[in-house]
Design a protein around this motif. Structure first.
Motif, short mmCIF file in Angstrom:
data_model
loop_
_atom_site.label_atom_id
_atom_site.label_comp_id
_atom_site.label_asym_id
_atom_site.label_seq_id
_atom_site.Cartn_x
_atom_site.Cartn_y
_atom_site.Cartn_z
N VAL A 1 9.05 -6.21 -10.95
CA VAL A 1 9.15 -5.89 -9.52
C VAL A 1 7.93 -6.42 -8.77
O VAL A 1 6.79 -6.14 -9.13
N PHE A 2 8.19 -7.21 -7.75
CA PHE A 2 7.17 -7.75 -6.86
C PHE A 2 7.06 -6.78 -5.69
O PHE A 2 8.06 -6.47 -5.03
N VAL A 3 5.86 -6.28 -5.41
CA VAL A 3 5.71 -5.17 -4.46
C VAL A 3 4.82 -5.55 -3.27
O VAL A 3 3.78 -6.18 -3.44
N THR A 4 5.27 -5.16 -2.08
CA THR A 4 4.40 -5.22 -0.91
C THR A 4 4.50 -3.88 -0.20
O THR A 4 5.57 -3.26 -0.17
N ARG A 5 3.38 -3.43 0.34
CA ARG A 5 3.34 -2.10 0.96
C ARG A 5 2.63 -2.17 2.30
O ARG A 5 1.68 -2.94 2.48
N ASN A 6 3.08 -1.35 3.22
CA ASN A 6 2.42 -1.24 4.52
C ASN A 6 2.80 0.09 5.14
O ASN A 6 3.69 0.80 4.65
N ILE A 7 2.14 0.43 6.21
CA ILE A 7 2.42 1.69 6.88
C ILE A 7 3.84 1.69 7.44
O ILE A 7 4.20 0.86 8.27
N GLY A 8 4.67 2.60 6.94
CA GLY A 8 6.02 2.76 7.45
C GLY A 8 7.04 1.81 6.88
O GLY A 8 8.13 1.68 7.41
N ASN A 9 6.71 1.11 5.76
CA ASN A 9 7.63 0.15 5.13
C ASN A 9 8.32 -0.74 6.16
O ASN A 9 9.54 -0.88 6.20
N MET A 10 7.49 -1.35 7.02
CA MET A 10 8.00 -2.17 8.12
C MET A 10 8.20 -3.62 7.71
O MET A 10 7.47 -4.17 6.87
#
Length: 210
Positions: A62-71
């Motif tokens: 799984v390639f993951v990116t994260r940010n406030i509010g899954n925008m």
């Protein structure tokens, strides 16, 4: 002495002594083989959400990116880290599925409902405009049909569905989907219940994964 740093170092030592020895062969393979993840997982930066744990995925899957509010900003509006991750995941890594995952008790959704809470955080305030349409939809639905449920829950759902729409404005995503090489879905993670609900592409409702 930095207590937090010491706590992190303690975790590293436990990893080295308790986890790594049983997975040394996996790490050795990962070090020499290119990553080939099957999924791009777009999650909220909330520290209570762990995509790999949630999906019980192995290293490299799984390639993951994260940010406030899954925008996911619509293509061209806020070209930056999220857009670059999407383009790389689809074009170079050739992931076959993309997940946009929201969660219960989301601070970003609470901020949308209470704008004063971020008035001293201009960058956060600007970022939250990526969910403005979801707020409008949620407020309308809550007034007319969803009044039995918390507005926060309705908003969290509508935000995930909106970000899926934004996702499909990205050329790499649109092209791969047109060729039948990529699918997308929206997820909701209930932290307290450890429960995941999924809306497949085109669905407006979320179905619990039993």
């Amino acid at each position: 002495m930095d207590e937090v740093l010491e706590q992190l170092k303690k975790g590293v030592r436990r990893f080295r002594s308790e986890v790594y020895p049983n997975q040394a062969h996996l790490h050795a393979q990962a070090a020499i083989n290119e990553q080939r993840p099957h999924t791009l997982f777009i999650a909220c930066a909330d520290s209570r959400v762990n995509p790999n744990e949630l999906t019980h995925s192995a290293m490299g899957e799984v390639f993951v990116t994260r940010n406030i509010g899954n925008m996911v900003p619509a293509y061209g509006e806020m070209l930056g880290g999220v857009s670059a991750v999407i383009e790389y995941a689809v074009t170079s890594l050739r992931v076959r599925h993309i997940v946009v995952c929201g969660h219960s008790d989301c601070g970003a959704m609470k901020a949308l409902l209470n704008p004063d809470s971020v008035k001293e955080m201009p960058t956060v305030k600007s970022w939250l405009t990526n969910a403005r349409a979801a707020l409008t939809v949620a407020e309308t639905m809550h007034t007319k049909t969803e009044w039995r449920r918390e507005l926060l829950s309705v908003l969290t759902e509508q935000n995930v569905l909106l970000q899926l729409q934004h996702l499909k404005t990205h050329p790499s995503v649109a092209g791969a989907m047109a060729m039948g090489e990529l699918t997308v879905s929206g997820w909701l993670y209930d932290i307290g219940k450890g429960q995941v609900s999924i809306a497949k592409d085109g669905e407006r409702g979320f179905t619990v994964v039993e």
